[in-house]
Write an enzyme that holds these catalytic residues in place. Structure first.
Site, PDB file in Angstrom:
ATOM      1  N   SER A 287      22.486  10.007 -23.384  1.00  0.00           N
ATOM      2  CA  SER A 287      21.881  10.333 -22.083  1.00  0.00           C
ATOM      3  C   SER A 287      20.365  10.360 -22.198  1.00  0.00           C
ATOM      4  CB  SER A 287      22.372  11.697 -21.599  1.00  0.00           C
ATOM      5  OG  SER A 287      23.771  11.720 -21.464  1.00  0.00           O
TER       6      SER A 287
ATOM      7  N   ARG B  43      14.702  16.515 -20.228  1.00  0.00           N
ATOM      8  CA  ARG B  43      15.800  17.463 -20.021  1.00  0.00           C
ATOM      9  C   ARG B  43      15.948  17.817 -18.541  1.00  0.00           C
ATOM     10  NH1 ARG B  43      19.268  21.025 -23.191  1.00  0.00           N
ATOM     11  NH2 ARG B  43      18.772  20.062 -25.173  1.00  0.00           N
TER      12      ARG B  43
ATOM     13  N   HIS C  26      17.675  14.938 -16.931  1.00  0.00           N
ATOM     14  CA  HIS C  26      19.083  15.015 -17.321  1.00  0.00           C
ATOM     15  C   HIS C  26      19.834  15.990 -16.412  1.00  0.00           C
ATOM     16  CE1 HIS C  26      22.325  16.593 -20.099  1.00  0.00           C
ATOM     17  NE2 HIS C  26      22.546  15.296 -20.147  1.00  0.00           N
TER      18      HIS C  26
END
Lengths: 217, 217
Positions: free
Chosen positions: B24, B47, B50
């Site tokens: 990812s 992050r 994500h």
């Protein structure tokens, strides 16, 4: 009890929570393309868009035709709500729930690590195997695609069937595929998805909060 | 203890959590426009993207130049983390925190209702007035613009100063303005914002999770 003194107000902003909700929902209804939704679906979509801060989410939201009615009927009858993340459980507004419904997340169950090892899968997927009141429950998956795939495999194998599945895991690996699998499910499950990569705990809990009560605010 | 039997695997999907994270993050770095970020900021942005499932978030993320270092230094020194929503607290991965830092949310403090009434403001803003370890703390606001405005007013009035402010409330009323006010703050506060309407608990906790530890996974 001595209350702290309010510092001078420097900025001009609305401080009435209900007014903020009402204005926000009005802006969403004015801006977002909600035409393809039935009105009960629209109130769910509006609250999800509110949680995302993005009217563009509307195009990715999809419902099975019976989802809203199935979820509401189950919640009114006292069905538990299973979530794949503690964040979703934290985001569900308890006073909106019609039957003081249990909100359950098994991620921290001590058996999860063992199941994950035995099944060679993620802790999130292993946690789904411990949903022992799944029959007729309302499910909200907002984190792990593996949890959604696992749920579908449990149902496919003749396991317990939830009344409604909010399947909106977020992410780049497996997330779009897991949601497509739910929307294509041949098991007769009622579903709500956000197609593509978007999703997440905030959207999952906002969907539950909208389904829990017909009144918008 | 008897473990449940694994149902047949119907779908082809990755079940290794670390592998999923790695893939990812690799996809995000390949797709998102992260050039304007310094490398430590980039790991935070990755992050957050994500958590959003949206590489387009990159354009809205902005940092003050000293944010990452200020937040990391404070966390290593044991600073508490204040949040404006229990969802954020639930989303912070405790094992990533460098000093077993306290994660605090005062929204359910019994004094909140009284302060909200006395100050004619929201419960979220009132809760900020009860942050009695705010000096040097790390703040993560992911829900209420009123909480962010209130924090700025407390600092403006000569109150305690947090070491770093993750200011990413989501929404349509006050949210973009509150984040612009933080980014424009003349008080020398270090800040991280998501400009515009997007934001939310998931993004706020992902930012804290990234800042808590230099290792990406």
């Amino acid at each position: 009890m001595t209350l702290p003194a309010r510092p001078p107000q420097l900025y001009d902003y609305d401080t009435d929570g209900t007014s903020i909700y009402r204005k926000s929902f009005g802006m969403i209804r004015a801006e977002a393309d909600l035409d393809r939704f039935a009105e009960p679906e629209r109130t769910v979509a509006v609250r999800m868009i509110h949680a995302a801060g993005d009217t563009g989410l509307a195009e990715a939201i999809a419902f099975s035709p019976g989802l809203v009615e199935a979820a509401r009927t189950a919640l009114r009858a006292g069905a538990p709500i299973y979530t794949d993340a503690t964040m979703i459980a934290a985001g569900i507004t308890r006073r909106r729930l019609p039957a003081d419904n249990d909100v359950l997340c098994t991620l921290r169950d001590p058996r999860v690590a063992q199941v994950a090892l035995a099944w060679a899968t993620t802790r999130s997927a292993a946690a789904v195997s411990l949903w022992d009141r799944l029959e007729g429950a309302v499910v909200a998956i907002g984190n792990a695609p593996t949890a959604l795939f696992q749920l579908l495999e449990i149902v496919a194998a003749g396991g317990p069937r939830p009344a409604a599945v909010i399947g909106i895991p977020v992410g780049f690996v497996g997330s779009p595929e897991s949601k497509q699998a739910l929307a294509d499910n041949p098991f007769g499950l009622e579903w709500l998805v956000v197609h593509g990569r978007r999703g997440g705990s905030a959207l999952a809990s906002s969907a539950i909060n909208a389904l829990a009560r017909e009144q918008e605010i």
